[in-house]
Design a protein around this motif. Structure first.
Motif, PDB file in Angstrom:
ATOM      1  N   ASP A  23      -4.386  -4.529   1.792  1.00  0.00           N
ATOM      2  CA  ASP A  23      -2.568  -4.057   1.817  1.00  0.00           C
ATOM      3  C   ASP A  23      -2.154  -4.884   0.696  1.00  0.00           C
ATOM      4  OD1 ASP A  23       0.169  -4.439   2.687  1.00  0.00           O
ATOM      5  OD2 ASP A  23      -0.547  -3.055   4.343  1.00  0.00           O
ATOM      6  N   HIS A  24      -1.420  -4.131  -0.027  1.00  0.00           N
ATOM      7  CA  HIS A  24      -0.661  -4.776  -1.217  1.00  0.00           C
ATOM      8  C   HIS A  24       0.401  -5.874  -0.989  1.00  0.00           C
ATOM      9  CE1 HIS A  24       0.102  -3.172  -5.465  1.00  0.00           C
ATOM     10  NE2 HIS A  24      -0.932  -3.794  -5.330  1.00  0.00           N
ATOM     11  N   GLY A  25       0.952  -5.877   0.559  1.00  0.00           N
ATOM     12  CA  GLY A  25       1.627  -6.870   0.906  1.00  0.00           C
ATOM     13  C   GLY A  25       0.809  -8.396   1.048  1.00  0.00           C
ATOM     14  N   LEU A  26      -0.538  -8.249   1.402  1.00  0.00           N
ATOM     15  CA  LEU A  26      -1.557  -9.355   1.458  1.00  0.00           C
ATOM     16  C   LEU A  26      -2.062  -9.740   0.104  1.00  0.00           C
ATOM     17  CD1 LEU A  26      -3.723  -8.446   4.632  1.00  0.00           C
ATOM     18  CD2 LEU A  26      -1.680 -10.237   4.543  1.00  0.00           C
ATOM     19  N   THR A  27      -2.184  -8.794  -0.951  1.00  0.00           N
ATOM     20  CA  THR A  27      -2.774  -9.269  -2.085  1.00  0.00           C
ATOM     21  C   THR A  27      -1.975  -9.586  -3.077  1.00  0.00           C
ATOM     22  OG1 THR A  27      -2.766  -6.914  -2.719  1.00  0.00           O
ATOM     23  CG2 THR A  27      -4.980  -7.608  -1.697  1.00  0.00           C
ATOM     24  N   VAL A  28      -0.697  -9.041  -3.250  1.00  0.00           N
ATOM     25  CA  VAL A  28       0.416  -9.528  -4.154  1.00  0.00           C
ATOM     26  C   VAL A  28       1.790  -9.605  -3.824  1.00  0.00           C
ATOM     27  CG1 VAL A  28      -0.838  -8.209  -6.146  1.00  0.00           C
ATOM     28  CG2 VAL A  28       0.628  -6.819  -5.017  1.00  0.00           C
ATOM     29  N   GLY A  29       1.851  -9.654  -2.188  1.00  0.00           N
ATOM     30  CA  GLY A  29       3.193  -9.862  -1.814  1.00  0.00           C
ATOM     31  C   GLY A  29       4.060  -8.686  -1.948  1.00  0.00           C
ATOM     32  N   ASP A  30       3.577  -7.477  -2.029  1.00  0.00           N
ATOM     33  CA  ASP A  30       4.396  -6.370  -2.283  1.00  0.00           C
ATOM     34  C   ASP A  30       4.901  -5.745  -1.127  1.00  0.00           C
ATOM     35  OD1 ASP A  30       5.553  -3.987  -3.418  1.00  0.00           O
ATOM     36  OD2 ASP A  30       3.716  -2.745  -3.439  1.00  0.00           O
ATOM     37  N   GLY A  31       6.250  -6.095  -0.692  1.00  0.00           N
ATOM     38  CA  GLY A  31       6.766  -5.832   0.568  1.00  0.00           C
ATOM     39  C   GLY A  31       8.126  -6.294   0.913  1.00  0.00           C
ATOM     40  N   PRO A  95      -2.154  -0.011   1.751  1.00  0.00           N
ATOM     41  CA  PRO A  95      -3.396  -0.199   0.903  1.00  0.00           C
ATOM     42  C   PRO A  95      -3.163   0.041  -0.625  1.00  0.00           C
ATOM     43  CG  PRO A  95      -3.873   0.857   2.962  1.00  0.00           C
ATOM     44  CD  PRO A  95      -2.321   1.068   2.636  1.00  0.00           C
ATOM     45  N   GLY A  96      -3.610  -0.791  -1.448  1.00  0.00           N
ATOM     46  CA  GLY A  96      -3.525  -0.684  -2.930  1.00  0.00           C
ATOM     47  C   GLY A  96      -4.587  -1.303  -3.632  1.00  0.00           C
ATOM     48  N   ARG A 102       0.447   0.066  -8.459  1.00  0.00           N
ATOM     49  CA  ARG A 102       0.307   0.605  -7.000  1.00  0.00           C
ATOM     50  C   ARG A 102      -0.436   1.780  -7.301  1.00  0.00           C
ATOM     51  NH1 ARG A 102       6.362  -0.488  -6.323  1.00  0.00           N
ATOM     52  NH2 ARG A 102       6.712  -2.215  -5.109  1.00  0.00           N
ATOM     53  N   LEU A 103      -0.818   2.351  -6.141  1.00  0.00           N
ATOM     54  CA  LEU A 103      -1.377   3.599  -5.987  1.00  0.00           C
ATOM     55  C   LEU A 103      -0.513   4.509  -6.599  1.00  0.00           C
ATOM     56  CD1 LEU A 103      -3.287   3.580  -2.956  1.00  0.00           C
ATOM     57  CD2 LEU A 103      -4.409   3.646  -5.198  1.00  0.00           C
ATOM     58  N   PRO A 104      -0.813   5.995  -6.946  1.00  0.00           N
ATOM     59  CA  PRO A 104       0.158   7.059  -7.412  1.00  0.00           C
ATOM     60  C   PRO A 104       0.906   7.129  -6.094  1.00  0.00           C
ATOM     61  CG  PRO A 104      -1.809   7.573  -8.065  1.00  0.00           C
ATOM     62  CD  PRO A 104      -2.178   6.279  -7.362  1.00  0.00           C
ATOM     63  N   ALA A 105       2.182   7.797  -6.338  1.00  0.00           N
ATOM     64  CA  ALA A 105       3.213   7.852  -5.085  1.00  0.00           C
ATOM     65  C   ALA A 105       2.817   8.811  -3.988  1.00  0.00           C
ATOM     66  CB  ALA A 105       4.522   8.461  -5.718  1.00  0.00           C
ATOM     67  N   ASP A 106       2.027   9.775  -4.148  1.00  0.00           N
ATOM     68  CA  ASP A 106       1.661  10.630  -3.432  1.00  0.00           C
ATOM     69  C   ASP A 106       0.162  10.028  -2.433  1.00  0.00           C
ATOM     70  OD1 ASP A 106      -0.479  10.670  -5.415  1.00  0.00           O
ATOM     71  OD2 ASP A 106      -0.527  12.956  -5.427  1.00  0.00           O
ATOM     72  N   ARG A 109       0.479   4.646   1.311  1.00  0.00           N
ATOM     73  CA  ARG A 109       0.734   4.567   2.633  1.00  0.00           C
ATOM     74  C   ARG A 109       1.242   3.290   3.337  1.00  0.00           C
ATOM     75  NH1 ARG A 109      -3.830   4.315   5.124  1.00  0.00           N
ATOM     76  NH2 ARG A 109      -5.370   4.332   3.442  1.00  0.00           N
ATOM     77  N   PRO A 110       2.511   3.246   3.068  1.00  0.00           N
ATOM     78  CA  PRO A 110       3.127   1.993   3.408  1.00  0.00           C
ATOM     79  C   PRO A 110       2.786   1.387   4.806  1.00  0.00           C
ATOM     80  CG  PRO A 110       4.719   3.191   2.157  1.00  0.00           C
ATOM     81  CD  PRO A 110       3.457   4.384   2.511  1.00  0.00           C
ATOM     82  N   THR A 111       2.828   0.157   5.095  1.00  0.00           N
ATOM     83  CA  THR A 111       2.459  -0.389   6.412  1.00  0.00           C
ATOM     84  C   THR A 111       3.933  -0.771   6.827  1.00  0.00           C
ATOM     85  OG1 THR A 111       0.269  -1.437   5.673  1.00  0.00           O
ATOM     86  CG2 THR A 111       1.395  -2.298   7.559  1.00  0.00           C
TER      87      THR A 111
END
Length: 283
Positions: A23-31, A95-96, A102-106, A109-111
């Motif tokens: 999850d990008h929130g865990l790996t890079v604080g993206d949230g 997930p990222g 980040r993954l492409p917009a499409d 899948r935000p958490t």
């Protein structure tokens, strides 16, 4: 009481896995996140908090959260947590990649995770100055992101010194904010709070303070203040008050280990805020 957790559409056990390790929130604080006080089983100022959650997500480049889903999750955790004093809504990039991209917009899948748990509100606060600063020119200035490592370090130093909040300047020597609070300096018959251009968060309590103070005939306004204004608090020619979602309005009674007196306007504002909050759960 224990913490009640909602994730992926339902309530979860406290030891249940609810997020992937990538999850990008865990790996890079993206949230981004919001914290609301809870009174009698209802989240205070929830509509304003959800608007800010959306602004922060947009500012970070995340898709807007589904407000209906968030409200449903809030209802679920509060129903399962009688006596809760705090609500937290966390929204991440999901997930990222392991890097900052980040993954492409499409494919995103935000958490969404919503928590309810205990909270204790202090009538007064104790603050210290710390050597670190807010970057008012940061790409995330003013956004309520989950990247809170700077706050953790500063608040740990405050607790080491026997305080419960740290006062931060910005890079040009202006008074900015606390780690989890906005600041108000009382002097010359007015309550002054740094403008958003200082890099401080647009606090919901700060927003209500400015509105409700005006209604009560208390002069409260934005004004750029030097960090040295805290010297005036120590000298007794000014007073300091903190505002935040759990603190509400909390006059400072000690600064840098020295006892200081709350100001009369600060105490009156505290009274006004508590009365208005009791009357309006979602102002």
């Amino acid at each position: 009481m224990s913490v009640v957790i909602w994730a992926a559409g339902r309530l979860r056990e406290q030891d249940e896995a609810i997020a992937t390790g990538v999850d990008h929130g865990l790996t890079v604080g993206d949230g981004v996140f919001e914290t609301c006080a809870v009174y009698d089983g209802r989240a205070f100022a929830l509509t304003r908090h959800l608007r800010r959650l959306d602004r922060s997500a947009t500012g970070l480049g995340l898709p807007s959260p589904d407000a209906d889903e968030v409200r449903a999750a809030v209802d679920a955790v509060l129903a399962a947590a009688p006596g809760a004093g705090r609500l937290r809504i966390t929204y991440t990039g999901g997930p990222g990649p392991l890097g900052s991209n980040r993954l492409p917009a499409d494919e995103q899948r935000p958490t969404l995770i919503v928590l309810a748990g205990p909270a204790t509100r202090a009538e007064a606060s104790r603050a210290v100055r710390v050597p670190w600063v807010r970057n008012e020119r940061s790409g995330v200035a003013g956004l309520k992101t989950i990247s809170y490592a700077e706050n953790v370090v500063a608040l740990a130093e405050a607790y080491r010194q026997g305080a419960d909040e740290a006062m931060l300047a910005n890079t040009v020597g202006e008074l900015c904010e606390g780690t989890g609070s906005n600041v108000l300096v009382e002097r010359d018959g007015a309550l002054l709070t740094p403008p958003l251009s200082s890099g401080c968060l647009a606090g919901i309590t700060r927003e209500l303070v400015l509105e409700w103070a005006a209604d009560a005939g208390i002069e409260a306004r934005e004004e750029t203040l030097p960090y040295s204004a805290l010297d005036d608090v120590l000298a007794g020619t000014a007073h300091l008050t903190l505002s935040g979602s759990i603190r509400n309005v909390s006059p400072v009674v000690a600064l840098d280990g020295t006892d200081v007196k709350p100001g009369p306007l600060s105490l009156e504002l505290q009274r006004v805020f508590q009365e208005r909050a009791a009357d309006q759960i979602d102002p």
